[in-house]
Enzyme design. Structure first.
Site, PDB file in Angstrom:
ATOM      1  N   THR A   1      -0.383  -5.964 -15.912  1.00 59.26           N
ATOM      2  CA  THR A   1       1.024  -6.320 -15.724  1.00 59.26           C
ATOM      3  C   THR A   1       1.575  -7.064 -16.941  1.00 59.26           C
ATOM      4  O   THR A   1       2.588  -6.670 -17.532  1.00 59.26           O
ATOM      5  CB  THR A   1       1.161  -7.210 -14.459  1.00 59.26           C
ATOM      6  OG1 THR A   1       0.580  -6.515 -13.353  1.00 59.26           O
ATOM      7  CG2 THR A   1       2.613  -7.526 -14.166  1.00 59.26           C
TER       8      THR A   1
ATOM      9  N   GLU B   1       2.385 -20.953 -22.601  1.00 58.68           N
ATOM     10  CA  GLU B   1       3.665 -21.071 -21.872  1.00 58.68           C
ATOM     11  C   GLU B   1       3.682 -20.219 -20.602  1.00 58.68           C
ATOM     12  O   GLU B   1       4.198 -20.639 -19.554  1.00 58.68           O
ATOM     13  CB  GLU B   1       4.814 -20.628 -22.798  1.00 58.68           C
ATOM     14  CG  GLU B   1       6.172 -20.731 -22.166  1.00 58.68           C
ATOM     15  CD  GLU B   1       6.596 -22.169 -21.925  1.00 58.68           C
ATOM     16  OE1 GLU B   1       6.869 -22.889 -22.890  1.00 58.68           O
ATOM     17  OE2 GLU B   1       6.650 -22.588 -20.754  1.00 58.68           O
TER      18      GLU B   1
ATOM     19  N   VAL C   1       2.419 -21.235 -16.737  1.00 53.57           N
ATOM     20  CA  VAL C   1       3.122 -22.062 -15.742  1.00 53.57           C
ATOM     21  C   VAL C   1       4.523 -21.514 -15.520  1.00 53.57           C
ATOM     22  O   VAL C   1       5.330 -21.440 -16.442  1.00 53.57           O
ATOM     23  CB  VAL C   1       3.217 -23.534 -16.201  1.00 53.57           C
ATOM     24  CG1 VAL C   1       3.907 -24.364 -15.134  1.00 53.57           C
ATOM     25  CG2 VAL C   1       1.844 -24.091 -16.512  1.00 53.57           C
TER      26      VAL C   1
ATOM     27  N   GLY D   1       5.779 -18.575 -15.002  1.00 50.19           N
ATOM     28  CA  GLY D   1       6.154 -17.279 -15.582  1.00 50.19           C
ATOM     29  C   GLY D   1       7.179 -17.364 -16.691  1.00 50.19           C
ATOM     30  O   GLY D   1       6.907 -17.884 -17.773  1.00 50.19           O
TER      31      GLY D   1
ATOM     32  N   ILE E   1       9.882 -19.097 -17.029  1.00 52.88           N
ATOM     33  CA  ILE E   1      10.596 -20.358 -17.277  1.00 52.88           C
ATOM     34  C   ILE E   1       9.927 -21.088 -18.451  1.00 52.88           C
ATOM     35  O   ILE E   1       8.724 -21.344 -18.399  1.00 52.88           O
ATOM     36  CB  ILE E   1      10.571 -21.273 -16.036  1.00 52.88           C
ATOM     37  CG1 ILE E   1      11.179 -20.574 -14.824  1.00 52.88           C
ATOM     38  CG2 ILE E   1      11.289 -22.576 -16.322  1.00 52.88           C
ATOM     39  CD1 ILE E   1      11.124 -21.404 -13.540  1.00 52.88           C
TER      40      ILE E   1
ATOM     41  N   GLY F   1       2.520  -5.902  -3.732  1.00 54.27           N
ATOM     42  CA  GLY F   1       1.709  -6.208  -4.920  1.00 54.27           C
ATOM     43  C   GLY F   1       1.941  -7.612  -5.441  1.00 54.27           C
ATOM     44  O   GLY F   1       1.690  -7.892  -6.614  1.00 54.27           O
TER      45      GLY F   1
ATOM     46  N   LYS G   1      -1.159 -24.794 -11.999  1.00 50.74           N
ATOM     47  CA  LYS G   1       0.045 -24.956 -12.834  1.00 50.74           C
ATOM     48  C   LYS G   1       0.478 -26.425 -12.865  1.00 50.74           C
ATOM     49  O   LYS G   1       0.845 -26.960 -13.910  1.00 50.74           O
ATOM     50  CB  LYS G   1       1.170 -24.070 -12.287  1.00 50.74           C
ATOM     51  CG  LYS G   1       0.847 -22.584 -12.381  1.00 50.74           C
ATOM     52  CD  LYS G   1       1.784 -21.744 -11.528  1.00 50.74           C
ATOM     53  CE  LYS G   1       1.417 -20.271 -11.561  1.00 50.74           C
ATOM     54  NZ  LYS G   1       2.093 -19.463 -10.551  1.00 50.74           N
TER      55      LYS G   1
HETATM   56  P1  NAP Z   1      -3.797  -7.474 -14.304  1.00 48.90           P
HETATM   57  O1  NAP Z   1      -2.598  -6.664 -14.091  1.00 48.90           O
HETATM   58  O2  NAP Z   1      -4.900  -7.425 -13.289  1.00 48.90           O
HETATM   59  O3  NAP Z   1      -4.405  -7.066 -15.714  1.00 48.90           O
HETATM   60  C1  NAP Z   1      -5.637  -7.536 -16.180  1.00 48.90           C
HETATM   61  C2  NAP Z   1      -6.005  -6.756 -17.427  1.00 48.90           C
HETATM   62  O4  NAP Z   1      -7.196  -7.302 -17.953  1.00 48.90           O
HETATM   63  C3  NAP Z   1      -6.252  -5.269 -17.144  1.00 48.90           C
HETATM   64  O5  NAP Z   1      -5.696  -4.501 -18.162  1.00 48.90           O
HETATM   65  C4  NAP Z   1      -7.774  -5.147 -17.185  1.00 48.90           C
HETATM   66  O6  NAP Z   1      -8.223  -3.900 -17.636  1.00 48.90           O
HETATM   67  C5  NAP Z   1      -8.108  -6.221 -18.193  1.00 48.90           C
HETATM   68  N1  NAP Z   1      -9.468  -6.712 -18.034  1.00 48.90           N
HETATM   69  C6  NAP Z   1     -10.003  -7.300 -16.958  1.00 48.90           C
HETATM   70  N2  NAP Z   1     -11.293  -7.604 -17.206  1.00 48.90           N
HETATM   71  C7  NAP Z   1     -11.557  -7.187 -18.456  1.00 48.90           C
HETATM   72  C8  NAP Z   1     -12.702  -7.196 -19.272  1.00 48.90           C
HETATM   73  N3  NAP Z   1     -13.856  -7.694 -18.834  1.00 48.90           N
HETATM   74  N4  NAP Z   1     -12.600  -6.696 -20.503  1.00 48.90           N
HETATM   75  C9  NAP Z   1     -11.450  -6.182 -20.968  1.00 48.90           C
HETATM   76  N5  NAP Z   1     -10.321  -6.156 -20.231  1.00 48.90           N
HETATM   77  C10 NAP Z   1     -10.385  -6.635 -19.001  1.00 48.90           C
HETATM   78  O7  NAP Z   1      -3.461  -9.031 -14.497  1.00 48.90           O
HETATM   79  P2  NAP Z   1      -2.057  -9.643 -14.919  1.00 48.90           P
HETATM   80  O8  NAP Z   1      -1.226  -9.804 -13.715  1.00 48.90           O
HETATM   81  O9  NAP Z   1      -1.523  -8.931 -16.098  1.00 48.90           O
HETATM   82  O10 NAP Z   1      -2.505 -11.126 -15.333  1.00 48.90           O
HETATM   83  C11 NAP Z   1      -3.073 -11.408 -16.589  1.00 48.90           C
HETATM   84  C12 NAP Z   1      -3.106 -12.913 -16.772  1.00 48.90           C
HETATM   85  O11 NAP Z   1      -1.782 -13.428 -16.724  1.00 48.90           O
HETATM   86  C13 NAP Z   1      -3.884 -13.673 -15.697  1.00 48.90           C
HETATM   87  O12 NAP Z   1      -4.499 -14.798 -16.261  1.00 48.90           O
HETATM   88  C14 NAP Z   1      -2.791 -14.111 -14.739  1.00 48.90           C
HETATM   89  O13 NAP Z   1      -3.135 -15.256 -13.991  1.00 48.90           O
HETATM   90  C15 NAP Z   1      -1.700 -14.425 -15.722  1.00 48.90           C
HETATM   91  N6  NAP Z   1      -0.345 -14.419 -15.164  1.00 48.90           N
HETATM   92  C16 NAP Z   1       0.092 -13.311 -14.507  1.00 48.90           C
HETATM   93  C17 NAP Z   1       1.382 -13.291 -14.005  1.00 48.90           C
HETATM   94  C18 NAP Z   1       1.921 -12.083 -13.299  1.00 48.90           C
HETATM   95  O14 NAP Z   1       3.080 -12.119 -12.879  1.00 48.90           O
HETATM   96  N7  NAP Z   1       1.161 -11.003 -13.173  1.00 48.90           N
HETATM   97  C19 NAP Z   1       2.204 -14.409 -14.165  1.00 48.90           C
HETATM   98  C20 NAP Z   1       1.722 -15.513 -14.866  1.00 48.90           C
HETATM   99  C21 NAP Z   1       0.439 -15.504 -15.365  1.00 48.90           C
HETATM  100  P3  NAP Z   1      -7.953  -2.530 -16.813  1.00 48.90           P
HETATM  101  O15 NAP Z   1      -6.461  -2.367 -16.810  1.00 48.90           O
HETATM  102  O16 NAP Z   1      -8.613  -1.482 -17.594  1.00 48.90           O
HETATM  103  O17 NAP Z   1      -8.525  -2.759 -15.464  1.00 48.90           O
HETATM  104  N1  HSE Z   2       0.719 -15.247  -7.895  1.00 44.56           N
HETATM  105  C1  HSE Z   2       1.628 -15.977  -8.724  1.00 44.56           C
HETATM  106  C2  HSE Z   2       2.899 -16.279  -7.927  1.00 44.56           C
HETATM  107  C3  HSE Z   2       1.940 -15.154  -9.963  1.00 44.56           C
HETATM  108  O1  HSE Z   2       3.072 -15.750  -6.813  1.00 44.56           O
HETATM  109  O2  HSE Z   2       3.705 -17.079  -8.362  1.00 44.56           O
HETATM  110  C4  HSE Z   2       2.499 -15.958 -11.077  1.00 44.56           C
HETATM  111  O3  HSE Z   2       1.651 -16.946 -11.533  1.00 44.56           O
END
Ligand code: NAP
Ligand code: HSE
Length: 435
Positions: free
Chosen positions: A21, A138, A141, A143, A145, A196, A214
């Protein structure tokens, strides 16, 4: 914080680990806004190589001009990578190993990984400074903001008095949709799953852990303390009922999973718990998956930041802010001051006094209410408001709002209530926060 000798007109070369994502969102911005980013930072920002688990997966963006590494640690060490961008997630395993490898190699690191930073932030910040590298987070915490930038830079001249906010969009979505639709917690949890919204381990969301991570990060920056997630008081939203939401509404409040951090004479108070807030307050009016962070400083008074706390675009926007700072040569310490100067603050032994909302079911017989009032009074708790609802059964639903009460006194009163013989089941006790 030494200024690095860099060729500031050379392209800044990124290695991006994680193409989900957030990673996909970052690649899209880099491709779509390349010209704008160059104008704003004075140099090109390019992707040298990427890494994810599955090389063949369609990510909706062209990746064929970038190098590929199966192993994110190898990516982190590549000679053609200036900034390692960690967007995989997880507080240990490959995310931690690759981040450490990048810092060891003197690379700057940008991360969105709140779990990793909340558990290992101080050590990683020290490692970064020892290597004369920058660590920024950044996006970890709230997203989209820009709350870390606001706190560490915009409010740098303030003694911060309180940090407060709704930092988990999933929980706010569930609570506000329960109120709007009359569906119960379980139905809304399933809806979040379908949409999701949930973390891979949903307990991180509904158990308050994700938001607690956070809050711990913000508290460190706000109060110059070492991140201490272990002392955050955590309570999730799983036991909040429709009845609580409606009864709180009757008294002029809404229920939020609210994070509060403040430095008290007794120590650092960090709480991520369901609280009642006035319905008319900015936090009280927050709907759906939106986040809000309230920052209070001795000079600025109060700042309210509101925006999307998750999702590809908003989170990638925050990641890009860190990357742009690095491209411009801005080299700030990870937690707003040198890591070695962050102090270990003792945790406050109890939360500061506050009014509480109590909901209980009483056996409808003479003197029942008086017995409850006596227990509260005997424990030094003063009643502000009370309401008993009409009822057909022998169980009378009663709501009590107390005056400011120390939590240990409330706990003593709650422990004494069963002996009255008039209280049915477990009373619900929720803090009312001055929001
Ligand atoms: P995600 O959609 O599950 O994506 C994770 C990515 O990491 C995927 O591309 C996955 O590969 C890759 N990956 C996982 N294990 C790996 C490994 N061992 N080696 C290489 N690549 C690997 O997660 P996300 O939502 O983007 O979140 C990523 C980070 O941002 C997390 O720390 C999350 O807490 C943080 N975050 C997310 C959001 C949000 O809204 N989603 C908001 C704030 C912070 P594949 O695609 O091939 O499986
Ligand atoms: N699971 C988190 C939320 C994603 O619902 O706010 C962003 O950190």
């Amino acid at each position: 914080m030494k200024e690095r000798a860099r060729h500031v007109s050379d392209p800044l070369r990124l290695g991006i680990a994680g193409l989900g994502t957030v990673g996909g969102g970052v690649v899209k911005i880099l491709q779509r806004q390349a010209a704008l980013l160059k104008l704003r930072t004075g140099r090109a920002i390019v992707i040298s190589a990427v890494s994810a688990r599955s090389r063949g997966k369609d990510r909706g963006v062209p990746l064929d001009t970038y190098g590929w590494e199966d192993d994110p640690t190898t990516l982190a060490r590549r000679a053609d990578v200036d900034v390692f961008v960690e967007l995989m997630g997880g507080s240990a395993g490959p995310a931690k190993a690759a981040t450490e490898a990048a810092l060891e190699a003197g690379k700057d690191v940008v991360s969105a990984n709140k779990a990793l930073l909340a558990l290992h932030g101080p050590a990683l910040a020290e490692q970064a400074e020892d290597a004369d590298a920058v660590l920024r987070f950044e996006a970890a915490v709230a997203g989209g903001i820009p709350v870390i930038k606001t706190l560490a830079e915009g409010l740098a001249g303030n003694g911060i008095t309180r940090v407060m906010g709704v930092m988990n969009g999933t929980c706010n979505y569930i609570l506000t949709r329960m109120e709007a639709t009359g569906q119960n917690y379980d139905a809304l949890f399933r809806e979040c799953d379908r949409l999701g919204y949930l973390e891979a381990d949903p307990t991180l969301d509904v158990g308050g852990i994700d938001a607690g991570h956070k809050l711990a990060l913000l508290a460190s920056i706000a109060f110059g303390t070492r991140v201490d997630f272990g002392t955050v008081t955590l309570q999730g939203i799983q036991s909040i009922t429709l009845q609580d939401i409606h009864r709180a509404g009757d008294m002029g409040y809404r229920i939020k999973l609210l994070g509060v951090a403040r430095m008290t004479d007794q120590g650092l108070e960090q709480r991520m718990t369901p609280c009642l807030v006035p319905a008319a307050s900015p936090i009280g009016q927050l709907e759906g998956g939106t986040n809000m962070v309230v920052l209070e400083g001795d000079s600025v008074e109060q700042i309210v930041l509101r925006g999307p706390g998750a999702g590809a675009g908003p989170t990638a926007s925050a990641v890009m802010a860190d990357i742009c700072d690095i491209a411009r040569g801005v080299r700030l310490p990870a937690f707003g001051q040198p890591a070695a100067t962050l102090r270990a603050a003792p945790p406050a032994p109890a939360p500061s006094p506050a009014p509480y909302y109590l909901r209980m079911s009483l056996r409808d017989k003479p003197g029942a209410l008086a017995k409850v009032a006596t227990v509260l009074g005997a424990n030094g708790i003063s009643i502000d408001r009370m309401r008993q609802y009409g009822h057909a059964s022998q169980d009378a639903p009663v709501l009590i709002v107390t005056h400011g009460t120390a939590r240990p006194l409330l706990d003593a009163a709650l422990a004494a209530l069963p002996a009255t013989g008039v209280v049915k089941g477990e009373p619900v006790a929720l803090r009312i926060e001055d929001a």
